[in-house]
Structure formats: C-alpha cells, structure tokens
Scaffold this motif. Structure first.
Motif, mmCIF file in Angstrom:
data_model
loop_
_atom_site.group_PDB
_atom_site.id
_atom_site.type_symbol
_atom_site.label_atom_id
_atom_site.label_comp_id
_atom_site.label_asym_id
_atom_site.label_seq_id
_atom_site.Cartn_x
_atom_site.Cartn_y
_atom_site.Cartn_z
ATOM 1 N N UNK A 198 0.850 -1.179 0.000
ATOM 2 C CA UNK A 198 0.000 0.000 0.000
ATOM 3 C C UNK A 198 0.892 1.238 0.000
ATOM 4 N N UNK A 199 0.626 2.178 -0.896
ATOM 5 C CA UNK A 199 1.425 3.406 -0.909
ATOM 6 C C UNK A 199 1.048 4.326 0.245
ATOM 7 N N UNK A 200 1.884 5.319 0.463
ATOM 8 C CA UNK A 200 1.573 6.319 1.495
ATOM 9 C C UNK A 200 0.229 6.946 1.199
ATOM 10 N N UNK A 201 -0.516 7.241 2.252
ATOM 11 C CA UNK A 201 -1.812 7.874 2.079
ATOM 12 C C UNK A 201 -1.653 9.387 2.236
ATOM 13 N N UNK A 202 -1.242 10.038 1.162
ATOM 14 C CA UNK A 202 -1.029 11.480 1.196
ATOM 15 C C UNK A 202 -2.348 12.240 1.248
ATOM 16 N N UNK A 203 -3.423 11.646 0.720
ATOM 17 C CA UNK A 203 -4.737 12.308 0.783
ATOM 18 C C UNK A 203 -5.211 12.401 2.231
ATOM 19 N N UNK A 251 -7.680 5.408 18.569
ATOM 20 C CA UNK A 251 -6.530 4.555 18.264
ATOM 21 C C UNK A 251 -5.257 5.257 18.729
ATOM 22 N N UNK A 252 -4.138 4.579 18.641
ATOM 23 C CA UNK A 252 -2.870 5.195 19.042
ATOM 24 C C UNK A 252 -2.303 6.057 17.907
ATOM 25 N N UNK A 253 -1.444 6.980 18.276
ATOM 26 C CA UNK A 253 -0.777 7.803 17.274
ATOM 27 C C UNK A 253 0.079 6.928 16.366
ATOM 28 N N UNK A 254 0.665 5.886 16.931
ATOM 29 C CA UNK A 254 1.495 4.989 16.140
ATOM 30 C C UNK A 254 0.674 4.278 15.064
ATOM 31 N N UNK A 255 -0.545 3.897 15.390
ATOM 32 C CA UNK A 255 -1.413 3.267 14.404
ATOM 33 C C UNK A 255 -1.783 4.263 13.315
ATOM 34 N N UNK A 308 -1.078 6.214 7.632
ATOM 35 C CA UNK A 308 -0.604 7.233 6.683
ATOM 36 C C UNK A 308 0.598 6.742 5.885
ATOM 37 N N UNK A 309 1.467 5.969 6.498
ATOM 38 C CA UNK A 309 2.657 5.462 5.813
ATOM 39 C C UNK A 309 2.341 4.301 4.880
ATOM 40 N N UNK A 310 1.150 3.731 5.013
ATOM 41 C CA UNK A 310 0.785 2.591 4.191
ATOM 42 C C UNK A 310 1.272 1.269 4.747
ATOM 43 N N UNK A 311 1.643 1.258 6.018
ATOM 44 C CA UNK A 311 2.124 0.036 6.662
ATOM 45 C C UNK A 311 1.013 -0.744 7.360
ATOM 46 N N UNK A 312 -0.181 -0.158 7.451
ATOM 47 C CA UNK A 312 -1.295 -0.783 8.156
ATOM 48 C C UNK A 312 -2.564 -0.585 7.354
ATOM 49 N N UNK A 313 -3.308 -1.666 7.147
ATOM 50 C CA UNK A 313 -4.584 -1.606 6.441
ATOM 51 C C UNK A 313 -5.706 -1.483 7.462
ATOM 52 N N UNK A 314 -6.336 -0.307 7.562
ATOM 53 C CA UNK A 314 -7.412 -0.150 8.546
ATOM 54 C C UNK A 314 -8.673 -0.888 8.099
ATOM 55 N N UNK A 315 -9.486 -1.261 9.070
ATOM 56 C CA UNK A 315 -10.773 -1.881 8.765
ATOM 57 C C UNK A 315 -11.698 -0.845 8.129
#
Length: 65
Positions: free
Chosen positions: A1-6, A27-31, A36-43
């Motif tokens: 997943x690319x960075x979520x710049x939007x 949620x946590x700031x880390x999440x 935003x970085x594209x490292x986590x796919x939110x539900x």
C-alpha cells in the motif's frame, strides 16, 4: 500500500496532528502513523470513523487512483 497522502493532507487542512486524529477515533498515534505510511490496512469501520472526523468520503481518502 502506498503512502496515504490524501489522508495526511485532509488532516493537515483541519490543523490536526496524528495524535489529535488518533484520539478522536480511539486509536494510538502509532497506528495513525502506520495508516498514513501505508504500513497498516485499517478496517472499513476505522476508515469510516476517520472520514467522519475529517469530513471526507471514503473515496476522497482511500480510493487509489
């Protein structure tokens, strides 16, 4: 997943930090950072909560061009 710049731009337009948005949706700031970085796919539920806070649609923030 690319960075979520939007997502980052929508958050910045409301002068919100990652911490502000994370606290608003429970949620946590880390999440939030990972989303935003594209490292986590939110539900879908989490995406909807983010959209409500930022007053944007799912397409505005999460649709990939």
């Amino acid at each position: 997943m690319p960075k979520n710049l939007k997502l980052k731009a929508a958050r910045a337009a409301l002068d919100m930090t990652q911490k502000d948005l994370a606290e608003a949706i429970g949620i946590s700031r880390q999440t939030m950072n990972a989303i935003e970085k594209g490292d986590y796919y939110p539900s879908v539920k989490l995406c909807i909560e983010i959209c409500k806070v930022l007053r944007k649609s799912l397409d505005d923030l999460f649709w990939e061009d």
